[in-house]
Design a protein around this motif. Structure first.
Motif, mmCIF file in Angstrom:
data_model
loop_
_atom_site.group_PDB
_atom_site.id
_atom_site.type_symbol
_atom_site.label_atom_id
_atom_site.label_comp_id
_atom_site.label_asym_id
_atom_site.label_seq_id
_atom_site.Cartn_x
_atom_site.Cartn_y
_atom_site.Cartn_z
ATOM 1 N N THR A 142 -14.668 0.221 -2.068
ATOM 2 C CA THR A 142 -14.768 0.651 -3.463
ATOM 3 C C THR A 142 -13.722 1.705 -3.823
ATOM 4 N N ARG A 143 -13.130 2.336 -2.793
ATOM 5 C CA ARG A 143 -12.197 3.439 -3.076
ATOM 6 C C ARG A 143 -11.123 3.490 -2.000
ATOM 7 N N VAL A 144 -9.876 3.738 -2.444
ATOM 8 C CA VAL A 144 -8.772 3.975 -1.523
ATOM 9 C C VAL A 144 -8.028 5.215 -1.996
ATOM 10 N N ASP A 145 -7.862 6.182 -1.115
ATOM 11 C CA ASP A 145 -7.077 7.379 -1.410
ATOM 12 C C ASP A 145 -5.856 7.387 -0.493
ATOM 13 N N ILE A 146 -4.665 7.363 -1.114
ATOM 14 C CA ILE A 146 -3.411 7.347 -0.369
ATOM 15 C C ILE A 146 -2.714 8.692 -0.599
ATOM 16 N N THR A 151 5.235 7.235 2.715
ATOM 17 C CA THR A 151 6.542 6.797 2.211
ATOM 18 C C THR A 151 6.673 5.277 2.153
ATOM 19 N N ALA A 152 5.780 4.563 2.839
ATOM 20 C CA ALA A 152 5.884 3.102 2.844
ATOM 21 C C ALA A 152 4.506 2.463 2.905
ATOM 22 N N ILE A 153 4.236 1.568 1.940
ATOM 23 C CA ILE A 153 3.021 0.749 1.934
ATOM 24 C C ILE A 153 3.480 -0.676 2.189
ATOM 25 N N GLY A 154 3.047 -1.252 3.301
ATOM 26 C CA GLY A 154 3.601 -2.508 3.789
ATOM 27 C C GLY A 154 3.154 -3.747 3.042
ATOM 28 N N ARG A 155 3.748 -4.863 3.411
ATOM 29 C CA ARG A 155 3.452 -6.160 2.801
ATOM 30 C C ARG A 155 1.982 -6.512 2.991
ATOM 31 N N PHE A 156 1.336 -6.952 1.924
ATOM 32 C CA PHE A 156 -0.064 -7.371 1.953
ATOM 33 C C PHE A 156 -1.003 -6.256 2.445
ATOM 34 N N ALA A 157 -0.566 -5.001 2.365
ATOM 35 C CA ALA A 157 -1.344 -3.899 2.952
ATOM 36 C C ALA A 157 -2.774 -3.841 2.436
ATOM 37 N N PHE A 158 -2.955 -4.092 1.125
ATOM 38 C CA PHE A 158 -4.295 -4.042 0.530
ATOM 39 C C PHE A 158 -4.615 -5.354 -0.186
ATOM 40 N N TYR A 159 -4.111 -6.427 0.328
ATOM 41 C CA TYR A 159 -4.365 -7.750 -0.248
ATOM 42 C C TYR A 159 -5.880 -8.010 -0.317
ATOM 43 N N ALA A 160 -6.340 -8.531 -1.452
ATOM 44 C CA ALA A 160 -7.751 -8.904 -1.657
ATOM 45 C C ALA A 160 -8.706 -7.727 -1.497
ATOM 46 N N LEU A 161 -8.209 -6.533 -1.765
ATOM 47 C CA LEU A 161 -9.072 -5.347 -1.717
ATOM 48 C C LEU A 161 -10.193 -5.461 -2.746
ATOM 49 N N GLY A 162 -11.427 -5.170 -2.344
ATOM 50 C CA GLY A 162 -12.551 -5.068 -3.271
ATOM 51 C C GLY A 162 -12.965 -6.345 -3.959
ATOM 52 N N THR A 163 -12.600 -7.483 -3.415
ATOM 53 C CA THR A 163 -12.885 -8.738 -4.117
ATOM 54 C C THR A 163 -14.350 -9.176 -4.036
ATOM 55 N N ASP A 164 -15.147 -8.531 -3.198
ATOM 56 C CA ASP A 164 -16.570 -8.880 -3.114
ATOM 57 C C ASP A 164 -17.460 -7.923 -3.896
ATOM 58 N N ILE A 165 -16.836 -6.991 -4.645
ATOM 59 C CA ILE A 165 -17.594 -6.028 -5.448
ATOM 60 C C ILE A 165 -17.078 -6.067 -6.879
ATOM 61 N N SER A 167 -15.486 -3.689 -8.699
ATOM 62 C CA SER A 167 -14.144 -3.140 -8.838
ATOM 63 C C SER A 167 -13.937 -1.989 -7.871
ATOM 64 N N ALA A 168 -12.706 -1.817 -7.416
ATOM 65 C CA ALA A 168 -12.333 -0.685 -6.570
ATOM 66 C C ALA A 168 -11.380 0.220 -7.348
ATOM 67 N N THR A 169 -11.198 1.434 -6.853
ATOM 68 C CA THR A 169 -10.205 2.344 -7.425
ATOM 69 C C THR A 169 -9.227 2.741 -6.325
ATOM 70 N N VAL A 170 -7.951 2.725 -6.676
ATOM 71 C CA VAL A 170 -6.894 3.120 -5.745
ATOM 72 C C VAL A 170 -6.132 4.276 -6.370
ATOM 73 N N THR A 171 -5.996 5.363 -5.628
ATOM 74 C CA THR A 171 -5.237 6.513 -6.109
ATOM 75 C C THR A 171 -4.118 6.811 -5.122
ATOM 76 N N ILE A 172 -2.888 6.740 -5.610
ATOM 77 C CA ILE A 172 -1.729 7.142 -4.815
ATOM 78 C C ILE A 172 -1.377 8.546 -5.276
ATOM 79 N N HIS A 173 -1.635 9.521 -4.425
ATOM 80 C CA HIS A 173 -1.549 10.925 -4.836
ATOM 81 C C HIS A 173 -0.094 11.411 -4.847
ATOM 82 N N GLN A 190 -8.545 -0.893 -9.982
ATOM 83 C CA GLN A 190 -7.814 -0.097 -10.949
ATOM 84 C C GLN A 190 -6.926 0.848 -10.139
ATOM 85 N N ILE A 191 -5.644 0.901 -10.474
ATOM 86 C CA ILE A 191 -4.684 1.571 -9.599
ATOM 87 C C ILE A 191 -3.935 2.666 -10.351
ATOM 88 N N ASP A 192 -3.984 3.871 -9.784
ATOM 89 C CA ASP A 192 -3.215 5.005 -10.293
ATOM 90 C C ASP A 192 -2.068 5.244 -9.315
#
Length: 440
Positions: A142-146, A151-165, A167-173, A190-192
Motif C-alpha cells: 500500500t505504500r512505498v517510501d524511496i 540514484t537509480a531505480i531499475g527496470r521493472f523495479a515496482f512493476y505491478a505494485l499494489g495491483t491486488d488492492i 491503490s498504493a502511494t509512492v513517494t520519492i523523497h 499514486q506517485i509523487d
C-alpha cells in the motif's frame, strides 16, 4: 565420512550458527527465529540472502514479519549488512512486513520479486540503488517510501505494485535519480516524484493507475511511451524547460483533460497525445516548436489550436486525424498563407491570424523589398525594429539580425540564400509582423 559429519555438527553447535546454504559464507538465526545467509563482501561488510524456496520443505518459507539486522557477527568479526543480494527473497510470498537495515546501500535484482503479501516498503536513507525487478509484483503493498539517497531505480523495479488492492502511494523523497524503463509499469499507485528526478525511462509508467502527475523541473529526459495507456490520468504538468515530448508519451490516456505544452518545446513525437478523449480545450503551441509527429494529436477532441510559431511546425497528413477540420487555427500575423499551404495544416479551413494588437495601418508601415530579390532585401519599419529572423518555408532558420539601433531601414544580404520562398519575422515596438519574400 561419518567422522566428517560429526565434526561439522560439533563445530556448528559450538558456534551457535546454522549451516549455510551452498555458495554463502555463513548463516545466522535472528531474534525472530528466521535464518538468513550472508556473503562476505569486504573487511566489514556482507550481502544478505534468504532461503532458496523448496516446495517440499516448509521451513524454507518465511512467514509474517522479516527483519534484516544492521550488523552480524561471525568468527568474532562484526559485519555491516550493506546489500540485499540478487534474488535474495525471490517469491517469498508469505512475508507480510519488512524491516531493512539502516546500513543498507543496494537492493539487488529480483531481491523481493513476487513478495505478493508485503504490505509496505520503507527503504532506508542511505540506499543508492534499487535493482531490476527489485520489488516487482509486490501486489499488496500500500505504500512505498524511496529516500533522497537513491540514484537509480531499475527496470521493472515496482512493476505491478499494489495491483491486488485499491491503490498504493509512492513517494520519492526528492531523490536525484534515474527511473529506468518499465519501473512503475502497471503499478496501481499514486506517485509523487519529488523535485530532483533527472530521467524517466521508456514506458516507465505505462498502464500506471495514477490520476495526476507532476514531472519535476529537474527532469531532462523522458523516454518513449513514458505515460502511455494511463487510462485514469486526468492531469499532467510538464517541466517548463522541456524541449522534447517523445513518441507515445500520453498515447491512450483516455481521461487526460488538462496538460501544458512548455514554451521551451521544440519537438512532439509520433502519437504523443493520440486518443486523449477528454481534452476539449485549446491546444497552445509555442513559437519555437519545429516538429509534430504522425498521429500526435489524432482523435483528441481539441476545440481550437493557437500556434505561436511564425513558420508552420513540420506536420503530417495524419498528425491531426479525427479532429474537426473547421476548428479555429490561430497563427501569427502574416503566417496564414504558409499554414494554409503546409502539410498537416492545410486540412483546416478556418485559419486566422493574430497580429498581436497591431492594426492593419501599423502593419502596413513594415515593408520588405524588392520582391523577388536577388542579392539583398531592405526592411523598412517606420517605428524601428529590434529583431529580424528569416525562415525557409520548411521551417529552418537562415538568418538572425539584431537591430537595437535601427532607425527606419535595414539591409540584409541574401545573395547566398537558395532560391525559394521565405518568411521574415520582424519584431517592432508595437509587436511582431511576419512578411513573405521570394529569393530568385
Amino acid at each position: 565420512m561419518k567422522q566428517t559429519i560429526i565434526l561439522l555438527t560439533l563445530a556448528t553447535l559450538l558456534s551457535g550458527t546454522a549451516v549455510a546454504q551452498s555458495g554463502y559464507d555463513f548463516s545466522e538465526t535472528g531474534s525472530d527465529g528466521k535464518v538468513l545467509y550472508y556473503e562476505i563482501t569486504g573487511a566489514a561488510s556482507v550481502t544478505v540472502y534468504g532461503h532458496r524456496i523448496d516446495t517440499a520443505d516448509s521451513t524454507t518459507v518465511y512467514t509474517g514479519a522479516l527483519a534484516i539486522p544492521d550488523t552480524v557477527t561471525h568468527d568474532g568479526v562484526s559485519y555491516a549488512v550493506t546489500a540485499v543480494g540478487d534474488s535474495a527473497f525471490f517469491c517469498q510470498t508469505e512475508i507480510t512486513s519488512l524491516s531493512l537495515p539502516q546500513t543498507l546501500r543496494t537492493i539487488g535484482a529480483l531481491a523481493f520479486h513476487y513478495c505478493r503479501s508485503l504490505t509496505a516498503i520503507d527503504i532506508p536513507e542511505g540506499v543508492t540503488e534499487i535493482g531490476t525487478q527489485g520489488f516487482c509484483s509486490c501486489r499488496n503493498a500500500t505504500r512505498v517510501d524511496i529516500p533522497s539517497t537513491v540514484t537509480a531505480i531499475g527496470r521493472f523495479a515496482f512493476y505491478a505494485l499494489g495491483t491486488d488492492i485499491s491503490s498504493a502511494t509512492v513517494t520519492i523523497h526528492n531523490a536525484q535519480c534515474t527511473i529506468a524503463e518499465y519501473a512503475f509499469n502497471v503499478a496501481n499507485a499514486q506517485i509523487d516524484m519529488g523535485n530532483n528526478v533527472v530521467s524517466i525511462g521508456t514506458k516507465a509508467f505505462e498502464h500506471c493507475h495514477m490520476t495526476g502527475v507532476v514531472v519535476p523541473q529537474s527532469v531532462r529526459h523522458i523516454g518513449y511511451g513514458a505515460f502511455s495507456y494511463c487510462i485514469f490520468l486526468q492531469t499532467a504538468t510538464l517541466p517548463n524547460t522541456l524541449d522534447t515530448i517523445p513518441a507515445q508519451m500520453f498515447n491512450g490516456c483516455i481521461s487526460l483533460q488538462d496538460f501544458n505544452i512548455p514554451d521551451s518545446l521544440k519537438y512532439i513525437g509520433d502519437s504523443a497525445f493520440t486518443g486523449c478523449l477528454r481534452f476539449y480545450g485549446d491546444l497552445l503551441l509555442p513559437e519555437n516548436l519545429d516538429y509534430i509527429g504522425v498521429y500526435a494529436f489524432a482523435y483528441s477532441p481539441i476545440s481550437a489550436i493557437v500556434s505561436h510559431a511564425a513558420v508552420p511546425p513540420t506536420a503530417f497528413s495524419n498528425t491531426f486525424d479525427g479532429i474537426s477540420t473547421s476548428i479555429i487555427v490561430e497563427v501569427p500575423c502574416g503566417s496564414r498563407d504558409a499554414y494554409a499551404a503546409a502539410t498537416g495544416w492545410s486540412r483546416f479551413t478556418n485559419i486566422t491570424e493574430n497580429c498581436g494588437g497591431i492594426d492593419d495601418a501599423v502593419a502596413a508601415t513594415v515593408t520588405v523589398g524588392p520582391i523577388p530579390a536577388s542579392d539583398h532585401i531592405t526592411i523598412g519599419a517606420a517605428t524601428g525594429a529590434t529583431l529580424v529572423e528569416a525562415f525557409g518555408i520548411a521551417g529552418e532558420r537562415v538568418c538572425t539580425l539584431r537591430l537595437p539601433d535601427m532607425p527606419n531601414t535595414a539591409t540584409i544580404d541574401v545573395s547566398h540564400w537558395h532560391p525559394g520562398a521565405y518568411l521574415l519575422r520582424i519584431d517592432t515596438p508595437q509587436g511582431t509582423v511576419v512578411k513573405k519574400m521570394i529569393k530568385e
